[in-house]
Write an enzyme that holds these catalytic residues in place. Structure first.
Site, PDB file in Angstrom:
ATOM      1  N   LYS A  55      -4.298   3.838  15.154  1.00 27.06           N
ATOM      2  CA  LYS A  55      -3.120   3.247  14.498  1.00 27.06           C
ATOM      3  C   LYS A  55      -1.850   3.751  15.178  1.00 27.06           C
ATOM      4  O   LYS A  55      -0.930   2.984  15.463  1.00 27.06           O
ATOM      5  CB  LYS A  55      -3.124   3.575  12.994  1.00 27.06           C
ATOM      6  CG  LYS A  55      -4.195   2.783  12.227  1.00 27.06           C
ATOM      7  CD  LYS A  55      -4.403   3.248  10.790  1.00 27.06           C
ATOM      8  CE  LYS A  55      -5.580   2.490  10.162  1.00 27.06           C
ATOM      9  NZ  LYS A  55      -5.927   2.912   8.809  1.00 27.06           N
ATOM     10  N   GLN A  99      -4.485   7.378   4.484  1.00 30.89           N
ATOM     11  CA  GLN A  99      -5.826   7.052   4.988  1.00 30.89           C
ATOM     12  C   GLN A  99      -6.883   7.424   3.942  1.00 30.89           C
ATOM     13  O   GLN A  99      -6.863   8.516   3.381  1.00 30.89           O
ATOM     14  CB  GLN A  99      -6.074   7.806   6.310  1.00 30.89           C
ATOM     15  CG  GLN A  99      -7.357   7.435   7.015  1.00 30.89           C
ATOM     16  CD  GLN A  99      -7.395   5.993   7.522  1.00 30.89           C
ATOM     17  OE1 GLN A  99      -6.373   5.410   7.863  1.00 30.89           O
ATOM     18  NE2 GLN A  99      -8.578   5.406   7.547  1.00 30.89           N
ATOM     19  N   ASP A 122      -0.767  -1.222   3.226  1.00 34.28           N
ATOM     20  CA  ASP A 122      -2.198  -1.480   3.022  1.00 34.28           C
ATOM     21  C   ASP A 122      -2.424  -2.565   1.974  1.00 34.28           C
ATOM     22  O   ASP A 122      -3.523  -3.106   1.864  1.00 34.28           O
ATOM     23  CB  ASP A 122      -2.894  -0.201   2.530  1.00 34.28           C
ATOM     24  CG  ASP A 122      -3.610   0.546   3.641  1.00 34.28           C
ATOM     25  OD1 ASP A 122      -4.108  -0.108   4.567  1.00 34.28           O
ATOM     26  OD2 ASP A 122      -3.670   1.782   3.556  1.00 34.28           O
TER      27      ASP A 122
HETATM   28  N1  GUN Z   1     -10.091   3.612   5.245  1.00 29.46           N
HETATM   29  C1  GUN Z   1     -10.906   2.618   5.671  1.00 29.46           C
HETATM   30  N2  GUN Z   1     -10.216   1.460   5.776  1.00 29.46           N
HETATM   31  C2  GUN Z   1      -8.950   1.721   5.403  1.00 29.46           C
HETATM   32  C3  GUN Z   1      -7.776   0.933   5.323  1.00 29.46           C
HETATM   33  O1  GUN Z   1      -7.748  -0.278   5.577  1.00 29.46           O
HETATM   34  N3  GUN Z   1      -6.658   1.586   4.902  1.00 29.46           N
HETATM   35  C4  GUN Z   1      -6.662   2.913   4.589  1.00 29.46           C
HETATM   36  N4  GUN Z   1      -5.523   3.454   4.180  1.00 29.46           N
HETATM   37  N5  GUN Z   1      -7.737   3.670   4.662  1.00 29.46           N
HETATM   38  C5  GUN Z   1      -8.868   3.079   5.078  1.00 29.46           C
END
Ligand code: GUN
Length: 289
Positions: A55, A99, A122
């Site tokens: 990311k 996350q 998100d």
């Molecule tokens: N963990 C697995 N997929 C995601 C996601 O799309 N966003 C976040 N914040 N954590 C994750």
């Protein structure tokens, strides 16, 4: 033997990232600051480390500033709330991503509730979930949004198609079902307790496999000419100790499908591209009011 069209998520994501980069540059010129994403990582889950690194790299490439906030596995919940409060109140931060998964002593739902919905890139905050269900969402969860963008490259119109979603997670299954419904697909959501899943899948024009179960979906579950979007990414040990990534679909059995997403290189790159797009969107919304 025919071969299905491979939906090139890598290329489609790269094109989206290029568009975001152009728009991020325009934003910077307009407002004198970069769109900014704050990434919060609690603990050292190895998969999360990899996702967060990706990311951050992709943000940099697209001209989006990212800040990383790494907290120890043992961080008390209160310290995480304090950090989120500070990020909510920081006018130079436009997007906040915590996350997942979080350590077990932390209540993930309460943490997601604490994020300012306007910065919730998100799309997991209950306000954004509610807006998604009424078709008025500003920030839509990244992986489901990526699935829709991929579908749009191979099916027009989506209206009237029967979509079967396998998996009912809050991150993928439920939101992608709502997005498909908004486009007037007929949507069936299946899950671990669904009876007769192969027969249900066989009726689908579109299968979204998001169960997290490697090779769950077999070739004889797929109607000839259907489109298959494989959201699964399970790491399995390979020959010589090198891990490989396996999807939820038996990729070698899909020759009669019209189009399929590869794993890796299908949905995965779209998730990050959509995160960048959401960060830019949040930045614009926060500045336009
Ligand atoms: N963990 C697995 N997929 C995601 C996601 O799309 N966003 C976040 N914040 N954590 C994750």
């Amino acid at each position: 033997m025919t071969v299905p069209k491979l939906i090139d998520g890598k290329r489609i994501a790269s094109e989206l990232c290029d568009r975001v980069a152009g728009d991020a540059d325009t934003f910077r010129q307009q407002y004198g600051l970069q769109p900014t994403l704050a990434v919060v990582l609690v603990g050292a889950d190895p998969a999360s480390e990899i996702y967060v690194r990706q990311k951050v790299i992709q943000c940099r490439k697209a001209g989006i500033r990212s800040t990383q906030h790494r907290l120890s596995e043992l961080t008390p919940e209160a310290a995480l709330f304090k950090l989120i409060g500070a990020l909510n109140g920081d006018p130079t931060v436009h997007g906040i991503l915590v996350q997942l998964p979080l350590p077990v002593h932390i209540d993930a739902a309460r943490v997601l509730d604490a994020i300012d919905p306007a910065k919730d890139v998100d799309g997991f905050h209950p306000v954004n979930v509610g807006r998604l269900s009424t078709g008025t969402a500003a920030l839509v969860p990244c992986t489901p949004l990526g699935c829709m963008l991929l579908l749009d490259t191979v099916i027009d119109p989506l209206r009237g198609k029967h979509a079967v979603v396998i998996g009912k997670s809050n991150i993928v299954g439920k939101p992608v079902a709502l997005l498909l419904l908004e486009r007037e697909c007929t949507v069936t959501v299946t899950h671990i307790a669904t009876q007769g899943l192969p027969g249900i899948a066989r009726n689908a024009d579109i299968v979204i496999a998001a169960a997290g179960a490697p090779r769950l979906v077999r070739g004889d579950w797929i109607k000839p000419g259907a489109v298959v979007i494989d959201v699964g990414i399970t790491r399995v040990p390979g020959i010589g100790g090198k891990a490989s990534i396996v999807g939820d679909c038996a990729a070698d059995e899909m020759e009669h499908a019209a189009a399929v997403t590869p794993v890796p290189g299908g949905v995965g790159p779209m998730t990050i591209a959509c995160l960048l797009a959401n960060t830019l969107k949040a930045a614009r919304n926060l500045h336009h009011g």
